[in-house]
Motif scaffolding. Structure first.
Motif, mmCIF file in Angstrom:
data_model
loop_
_atom_site.group_PDB
_atom_site.id
_atom_site.type_symbol
_atom_site.label_atom_id
_atom_site.label_comp_id
_atom_site.label_asym_id
_atom_site.label_seq_id
_atom_site.Cartn_x
_atom_site.Cartn_y
_atom_site.Cartn_z
ATOM 1 N N THR A 244 -12.763 -30.628 32.733
ATOM 2 C CA THR A 244 -12.021 -29.511 33.312
ATOM 3 C C THR A 244 -10.545 -29.620 32.938
ATOM 4 O OG1 THR A 244 -11.298 -30.537 35.388
ATOM 5 C CG2 THR A 244 -13.549 -29.701 35.314
ATOM 6 N N ASP A 376 -15.850 -26.907 31.798
ATOM 7 C CA ASP A 376 -15.482 -25.884 32.772
ATOM 8 C C ASP A 376 -14.137 -25.260 32.382
ATOM 9 O OD1 ASP A 376 -15.465 -24.290 34.982
ATOM 10 O OD2 ASP A 376 -15.387 -25.897 36.460
ATOM 11 N N GLU A 377 -13.890 -24.028 32.884
ATOM 12 C CA GLU A 377 -12.638 -23.311 32.584
ATOM 13 C C GLU A 377 -12.378 -23.305 31.078
ATOM 14 O OE1 GLU A 377 -10.116 -25.869 34.990
ATOM 15 O OE2 GLU A 377 -9.930 -24.269 36.455
ATOM 16 N N HIS A 379 -11.944 -21.312 28.772
ATOM 17 C CA HIS A 379 -10.908 -20.484 28.146
ATOM 18 C C HIS A 379 -9.621 -21.274 27.940
ATOM 19 C CE1 HIS A 379 -10.183 -20.167 32.484
ATOM 20 N NE2 HIS A 379 -8.920 -20.000 32.166
ATOM 21 N N SER A 534 -16.893 -20.317 31.938
ATOM 22 C CA SER A 534 -15.664 -19.871 32.594
ATOM 23 C C SER A 534 -15.925 -18.528 33.243
ATOM 24 C CB SER A 534 -14.531 -19.739 31.570
ATOM 25 O OG SER A 534 -13.409 -19.074 32.120
ATOM 26 N N LEU A 537 -14.293 -15.715 30.131
ATOM 27 C CA LEU A 537 -14.536 -16.104 28.741
ATOM 28 C C LEU A 537 -14.787 -14.849 27.902
ATOM 29 C CD1 LEU A 537 -14.579 -18.958 27.484
ATOM 30 C CD2 LEU A 537 -17.065 -18.814 27.442
ATOM 31 N N GLU A 675 -4.170 -19.506 38.499
ATOM 32 C CA GLU A 675 -5.467 -20.034 38.093
ATOM 33 C C GLU A 675 -5.749 -21.320 38.861
ATOM 34 O OE1 GLU A 675 -7.729 -21.513 33.981
ATOM 35 O OE2 GLU A 675 -5.796 -20.494 33.884
ATOM 36 N N GLN A 730 -7.630 -13.941 35.134
ATOM 37 C CA GLN A 730 -7.506 -15.135 35.958
ATOM 38 C C GLN A 730 -6.754 -14.836 37.248
ATOM 39 O OE1 GLN A 730 -8.478 -18.362 36.055
ATOM 40 N NE2 GLN A 730 -9.915 -17.922 34.402
#
Length: 788
Positions: A244, A376-377, A379, A534, A537, A675, A730
């Protein structure tokens, strides 16, 4: 069970000793790397009595396993019926100053000697440690001889110690696999969630990559962890890396693992914490003179590890700190060692993707594993990747080190001056270019060769000196030069080399990774399968390409479970944050929108601006023209917030507040509050976004635009539109965190009406409504009235 372990891995674990000491410029693994070219040169100089790269293995039975210890001896010398095992090590140190071989290296050679002696039934055997200074190729030998009883007795002790660790791990693996076999998904599946689980499972089964756009509320964390763990139970993967960009996502992953454990899962999981955060002394000076936990760390670490691994299943930060304090070892290094025994490793991207910080315990050359990467996340990995695979060299850093060491280390100072002259020539070649212009270069010329020579000189100095005048500056410059050369070695067509000036007006050269796809893909090749996911994405093909995906890899858009009737999504058609249109009247109009939306219902709101300057302009007008201190509290994000300031700012939103006052927080798009924060239920009832989130025009963004234009793609989209829209999504995502959340999302910019922007909207934004300054208040009030 049959278990194979390399001789090198065995001795590096069992025979490490002494202090942690980062003053030598590199870890022992890096400072004593085997130089293949020098190896071959030395081996080719030997006669017919020398057998190079001789394979050796030894298999024995523990209480539970068949263990094979294997490796290749650099050389076996047979002369006059006497046998000598030769182990060659290349080092940056001046070998003439060495008095003894490194114990770990000697142990490696002794393992080869014991195995060969037993295979050939010899009465005695000798060991030669051959050290070579990498830069000068000076050679130093250390010879020792052993009887059969001595070497086999020593080896028996070593393999017995190894057996304890191996059997402990094998016993745990049986427990883990049995629990996974009985594991069921802990909840009723949400709509589309079972299909998502199946996508992840099939991706791991086929050894591919998967890219998931998973809106908030889809339960994506469990949806990727559960099938990954089930796959591990079926023999597909022996470690999961959950990666992450932010701490809160790591907490979510920890909670998901805890939920599965409540359902009967037996799993060892660790969350890795950055050195700066977990260091007991707070200064990360990792040497025995500055840190009592570094002194003698390796003498105590294995005892600490054994107790932790046998008594604990979860290794969060507080547990690591407890044991580190008990055994007086470095908590950061303890965490890294514990990862060897963890089934699921939760941590930052850099532990896998950063070329200067990845976990060499798993990913160093020659080390194999069966891994599953869950990113994860995802982007965030595009920009993080560009940063990790780029490097900069600053002229002032060279001069600062030269000033510090010129009197006592003139050889290093002269090498620095060569690099400085190279950079001065490049600076002069800029001609009439302005200081804020980036000048693209075809290559760095002779600078790379001079920098490599400087690195060798500094490495030799640091290997032989742990302190002294100029030592700190040399160490600092060594790491910067090393990072620069590491990136220089992987340059390709996906890079742009440029020179320019830093914010401090220092001349610099940057190796800028414009397209991180190749480097990210190379890292993902270390895994059986990788899953990128995400809530933002989109466009998914854009992210798939830049994250190293191929046409053979998969992508999926997960189904949203959120009831859109609980969310009002509006777009203003009569206001813009476009730079050319900025004026007091536009700022006033934005402030009017904010007032009309927030005054419709008492509650907590976040207002996002494209920059600090824009935010402050609107904030000042709002406070001057609309703020009523009797009804609302208004706060603004600042650019120099400490962690405590951030927590205080966010803490104001952590609950529903009171029913008499509205809370408004002015924040920056793409910033710390846009975010990775989780404000559920009435903690946030409105998000107002001013502008389309486009990054500031110019600089590296224009280099990206030109690169993708030249590649036949839409450069403006790559450099500006896609990153901008991701920031917007986000920020909007701060509102909808659970299925029951209710609130307003307002997009304040006429440009959101453009088809080029609308095509980047997520599917669930199809119900967006257009408003004006005249009717927005009525529309928002009606929404809240309908919800009563």
């Amino acid at each position: 069970m049959d278990i194979h372990i390399s001789v090198r891995a065995m001795v590096e674990f069992l025979f490490r000793h002494g202090d942690i000491d980062n003053r030598t410029g590199a870890s022992s693994e890096e400072s004593m790397l085997v130089g293949a070219r020098i190896h071959r040169k030395i081996q080719s100089m030997m006669g017919s009595e020398y057998r190079a790269e001789y394979p050796l293995s030894y298999t024995y039975r523990t209480n539970l396993n068949n263990v094979t210890i294997e490796g290749r001896a650099d050389g076996i010398i047979t002369l006059d019926n006497e046998v000598t095992i030769d182990e060659i090590k290349t080092t940056s140190r001046n070998v003439r100053k060495m008095t003894d071989p490194e114990p770990v290296h000697l142990a490696q050679a002794m393992c080869y000697a014991a195995i060969y002696l037993m295979q050939e039934e010899l009465e005695s055997i000798s060991v030669r440690m051959t050290y070579v200074t990498q830069d000068t190729e000076d050679v130093r030998y250390f010879d020792s001889a052993y009887s059969a009883d001595e070497i086999t007795g020593w080896f028996e002790d070593a393999r017995s110690e190894l057996a304890g660790w191996v059997d402990m791990q094998a016993s745990w693996n049986e427990v883990r696999q049995e629990s996974i076999g009985n594991l069921e998904f802990p909840y009723d599946y949400r709509p589309g969630q079972k299909e998502l689980v199946e996508y992840v499972y099939r991706t791991i089964y086929h050894g591919r990559e998967l890219f998931i756009e998973a809106p908030t509320g889809t339960g994506k964390t469990l949806s990727v962890l559960f099938p990954a763990i089930r796959s591990m139970g079926e023999g597909r993967g022996d470690k999961i890396f959950y990666l992450t960009a932010r701490t809160i996502a790591r907490t979510v992953a920890e909670n998901a693992v805890a939920v599965l454990k409540e359902s009967g899962l037996k799993l060892k999981n660790i969350t890795l914490t950055a050195k700066e955060k977990i260091c007991f002394t707070g200064n990360t000076e990792c040497n025995p003179d500055e840190c009592p936990y570094a002194k003698g760390h390796f003498d105590r670490i294995n005892e600490c590890l054994f107790e932790m691994v046998t008594n604990e299943d979860s290794f969060p930060r507080e547990v690591i700190e407890e044991y580190a304090e008990k055994y007086r070892v470095c908590p950061f290094e303890l965490g890294l060692d514990l990862s060897l025994f963890a089934d699921c490793i939760i941590g930052d991207y850099n532990y896998v993707f950063d070329p200067n910080a990845y976990l060499r315990r798993f990913f160093a050359e020659g080390r194999d594993g069966d891994y599953i990467f869950l990113i994860d996340e995802a982007h965030n990995l595009v920009e993080r990747g560009r940063d990790m695979y780029s490097a900069v060299l600053i002229k002032e850093d060279l001069l600062a080190c030269k000033r510090a060491c010129s009197k006592y280390q003139p050889v290093i100072a002269r090498a620095i001056e060569k690099c400085n002259k190279d950079m001065l020539g490049l600076k002069r070649s800029r001609g009439t270019a302005k200081d804020n212009e980036l000048v693209v270069m075809a290559d760095v010329g002779v600078l790379a060769g001079h920098a490599d020579r400087l690195k060798s000189l500094m490495a030799e100095y640091l290997a032989d000196h742990k302190e002294g005048i100029g030592h700190e500056e040399i160490l600092d410059l060594y790491f910067k030069i090393n990072d620069f050369l590491n990136i220089y070695d992987i340059l390709g067509e996906d890079y742009c080399i440029y020179n320019g000036f830093t914010d401090n007006k220092d001349f610099c050269i940057k190796l800028f990774c414009v397209d991180p796809a190749r480097n990210i893909r190379n890292c993902c090749d270390r895994a059986r399968a990788s899953v990128f996911f995400s809530a933002t994405l989109l466009p998914i093909q854009y992210y798939k390409k830049l994250l190293g995906g191929t046409s053979e890899d998969y992508e999926v858009y997960a189904q949203s479970v959120f009831d859109t009737s609980n969310r009002l999504l509006i777009q203003a058609s009569d206001v813009t944050s476009k730079y050319a249109a900025r004026s007091r009247s536009q700022y006033m109009k934005m402030a009017q929108y904010i007032y009309d939306i927030t005054s419709a219902k008492t509650g907590n709101y976040m207002v996002f601006a494209p920059s600090y300057a824009y935010m402050e302009q609107v904030y000042d007008i709002y406070m001057e023209s609309f703020h009523d201190p009797a009804k609302e509290n208004v706060y603004i994000q600042t650019g120099n917030m400490r962690e405590s300031d951030r927590e205080e700012f966010l803490g104001r939103f952590s609950d529903a507040g009171d029913s008499l006052h509205t809370l408004i927080g002015f924040c920056v798009l793409g910033g710390i509050f846009a975010e990775g924060i989780d404000l559920k239920d009435d903690a946030l009832i409105g998000v107002i976004i001013m502008g389309t989130g486009l990054p500031q025009i110019g600089g590296e963004r224009d280099l990206l635009r030109n690169f993708f234009d030249n590649a036949g793609q839409n450069g403006f989209d790559h450099a500006y539109s896609y990153p901008g829209m991701n920031r917007v999504q986000q920020a909007a995502g701060r509102l909808i965190r659970t299925e029951s959340d209710t609130g307003v999302i307002a997009l304040l910019d006429e440009r959101f009406s453009n088809p080029s922007n609308r095509r980047m909207f997520p599917r669930e934004w199809k119900d967006i409504e257009t408003v004006t300054c005249e009717n927005v208040k009525y529309r928002v009030r009606k929404f809240w009235e309908d919800k009563m």
